[in-house]
Design a protein around this motif. Structure first.
Motif, short mmCIF file in Angstrom:
data_model
loop_
_atom_site.label_atom_id
_atom_site.label_comp_id
_atom_site.label_asym_id
_atom_site.label_seq_id
_atom_site.Cartn_x
_atom_site.Cartn_y
_atom_site.Cartn_z
N LEU A 100 0.82 -1.17 -0.04
CA LEU A 100 -0.14 0.03 0.13
C LEU A 100 0.84 1.27 -0.01
O LEU A 100 0.77 2.24 -0.75
CB LEU A 100 -0.73 0.06 1.17
CG LEU A 100 -1.63 1.30 1.36
CD1 LEU A 100 -2.65 1.33 0.47
CD2 LEU A 100 -2.37 1.34 2.84
N ILE A 101 1.91 1.32 0.82
CA ILE A 101 2.88 2.48 0.94
C ILE A 101 3.47 2.76 -0.17
O ILE A 101 3.97 3.89 -0.70
CB ILE A 101 3.69 2.43 2.28
CG1 ILE A 101 2.82 1.97 3.38
CG2 ILE A 101 4.43 3.73 2.44
CD1 ILE A 101 2.21 3.14 4.36
N ARG A 146 -4.65 12.30 -4.33
CA ARG A 146 -4.80 12.68 -2.95
C ARG A 146 -4.13 11.59 -2.04
O ARG A 146 -3.79 11.94 -0.94
CB ARG A 146 -6.12 13.22 -2.69
CG ARG A 146 -7.07 12.10 -2.90
CD ARG A 146 -8.69 12.79 -3.11
NE ARG A 146 -9.12 12.88 -1.68
CZ ARG A 146 -9.32 14.02 -1.12
NH1 ARG A 146 -9.01 15.14 -1.69
NH2 ARG A 146 -9.89 14.22 -0.03
N TRP A 147 -4.34 10.41 -2.42
CA TRP A 147 -3.99 9.40 -1.51
C TRP A 147 -2.56 9.33 -1.17
O TRP A 147 -2.05 8.46 -0.36
CB TRP A 147 -4.73 8.01 -1.97
CG TRP A 147 -5.88 7.95 -1.98
CD1 TRP A 147 -7.00 8.30 -2.87
CD2 TRP A 147 -6.72 7.59 -0.96
NE1 TRP A 147 -8.12 8.33 -2.34
CE2 TRP A 147 -8.05 7.85 -1.01
CE3 TRP A 147 -6.38 7.11 0.54
CZ2 TRP A 147 -9.12 7.62 -0.09
CZ3 TRP A 147 -7.25 6.85 1.45
CH2 TRP A 147 -8.64 7.19 1.03
N MET A 149 -0.96 11.41 -0.01
CA MET A 149 -0.71 12.27 1.32
C MET A 149 -0.48 11.38 2.41
O MET A 149 -0.18 11.49 3.40
CB MET A 149 -1.59 13.43 1.36
CG MET A 149 -1.31 14.53 2.32
SD MET A 149 -0.12 15.32 1.41
CE MET A 149 -0.94 16.69 0.60
N LEU A 150 -0.63 10.04 1.79
CA LEU A 150 -1.07 8.82 3.39
C LEU A 150 0.27 8.91 4.09
O LEU A 150 0.34 9.15 5.27
CB LEU A 150 -1.12 7.57 2.52
CG LEU A 150 -1.30 6.66 3.59
CD1 LEU A 150 -2.73 6.62 4.47
CD2 LEU A 150 -1.36 5.02 3.02
N ILE A 152 2.48 11.27 4.89
CA ILE A 152 2.76 12.45 5.61
C ILE A 152 1.77 12.14 6.92
O ILE A 152 2.32 12.42 7.90
CB ILE A 152 2.19 13.65 4.97
CG1 ILE A 152 2.98 13.98 3.54
CG2 ILE A 152 1.96 15.01 5.96
CD1 ILE A 152 4.63 14.48 4.02
#
Ligand SMILES: [Zn+2]
Ligand SMILES: [Zn+2]
Lengths: 206, 207
Positions: A100-101, A146-147, A149-150, A152
């Motif tokens: 995911l990351i 936008r995802w 930004m996870l 951060i």
């Protein structure tokens, strides 16, 4: 199939409220419903988007090379980049989170920059192949951006949570700010790019 | 003054021009040229119900931001972490840009959006033609892409998984508040603002 376009009919879509307007002969028309200045296309879209993407591409390097988190314990200090954070998840039994990351922090920003460059070049040269595919590509980019930004937020909460005085503390690193800037710049780039430019020149050719 | 043509719609993604279709409940129109969703029959939610939703979200937002997300303990040391506190730590450590980014996307923009939305929904019933209505709607549209509560929610989950290897984690009130807020905001954002723009009267056509 050729459909009529607002531009070809001399009409302008208000980008704020979505009203179709006939500007008549006015040089600087304003939307009669919401007051926004009407432009047939986003102003200076290609140049602004290029500038934002180049800035994002440059910052992508420090974002990945500089540490985003530093861990201080009694015995040692360690610095983590985005990638080493991903490896940590992979090795501690959370391969799903590692994937995911990796997807949102490394793959999406890079893919987004490359795809936007492709869209810009194709729009500038009026490439008339794969129009619908490019239109879809842009909508996907706009949606997933936008995802990124996870990480951060993961950093923010980790730093806030690991405050065990002398035992262990975690601090954010300079890579985090660079990474945040990449995400923000690519989001603004997606906003300044006018997807109607994908279609404009291909139209004139045919 | 340019002439409004409300009977037409243009695709914001490719500029194709159409006569506004009449859609049934839950139906949506797609652009025949580029495939983008064009127009959706707004969920039949009257502004009063929307207002109730926005006020509920505002209260949830305050709780989520100020109360502890988790309590942690490791080797006998216990403390709790809230969102605002975590941003404060970043700020104190000199990570000003990162702190500002987190503050803007999780607190400032959602607060601005919900505040403006509350004012808008109260005002639009009395005076849909007021210039303040247009200003508020424009403001909401401008801040909306930058509020990232749902991404933050996922961020909390990831951070918790990470920390649970080294410390004992007890969920706090804000964890549930953020989950509720994510759902409320999703409902609010699914409401198409075009439906509110459409409540504004159009100027009379000049003779
Ligand atoms: Zn308008
Ligand atoms: Zn279209």
């Amino acid at each position: 199939m050729t459909l009529p376009t607002a531009h070809a009919e001399g009409l302008i879509l208000c980008e704020t409220c979505g009203l179709v307007c006939d500007p008549g002969r006015e040089p600087h028309p304003h939307c009669p419903r919401c007051g926004t200045t009407l432009h047939a296309r986003k102003v200076d879209s290609i140049r602004r988007t290029w500038a934002l993407l180049i800035a994002a591409a440059i910052l992508y390097v420090p974002a990945n090379l500089l540490p985003v988190m530093s861990t201080y314990t009694l015995f040692n200090t360690s610095h983590d980049t985005i990638m080493s954070g991903i490896v940590y998840f992979w090795n501690t039994g959370s391969p799903d989170l590692a994937i995911l990351i990796f997807a949102v922090s490394i793959f999406i920003p890079l893919a987004k920059i490359l795809c936007m460059v492709l869209l810009l070049i194709a729009a500038q040269y009026g490439v008339d192949k794969g129009l619908r595919q490019r239109a879809l590509m842009f909508r996907v980019i706009e949606f997933v951006g936008r995802w990124s930004m996870l990480d951060i937020f993961v950093i923010t909460m980790t730093v806030g949570m690991v405050r065990f005085r002398s035992l262990a503390t975690i601090d954010a690193g300079p890579g985090a700010a660079a990474f945040g800037a990449v995400v923000v710049l690519t989001m603004i780039a997606a906003h300044t790019f006018d997807p109607r430019l994908i279609w404009d020149r291909s139209e004139k050719k045919s | 003054m340019p002439k409004p043509l409300p009977a037409l719609i243009a695709c914001p993604h490719c500029d194709a021009l159409y006569r506004r279709p009449t859609l049934g409940r839950g139906e949506r129109a797609r652009c025949a040229r580029c495939g983008a969703p064009l127009y959706r029959e707004a969920i039949k939610l009257d502004p009063d119900h929307l207002l109730a939703l926005v006020i509920a979200a505002s209260i949830t937002l305050v709780i989520a931001n100020l109360s502890p997300v988790v309590r942690l303990s490791a080797s006998g040391i216990t403390h709790s972490a809230s969102l605002i506190g975590s941003i404060g730590v970043l700020w104190d450590e000199g990570r000003v840009l990162t702190a500002m980014l987190a503050f803007a996307t999780t607190i400032a923009f959602p607060v601005a959006e919900l505040g403006a939305f509350t004012a808008l929904l109260i005002l639009i019933r009395r005076e849909p033609g007021s210039p303040h209505v247009a200003a508020l709607l424009r403001g909401i549209q401008a801040v909306r892409p930058w509020g990232m509560t749902e991404v933050f929610m996922l961020g909390i989950v990831v951070a918790l998984v990470k920390i649970s290897h080294t410390a004992q984690v007890i969920p706090g009130v804000a964890l549930f508040a953020f989950a509720a807020l994510t759902i409320l905001l999703t409902l609010i954002i699914s409401y198409d603002l075009k439906a509110l723009w459409a409540l504004r009267p159009l100027p009379e056509a000049e003779p």
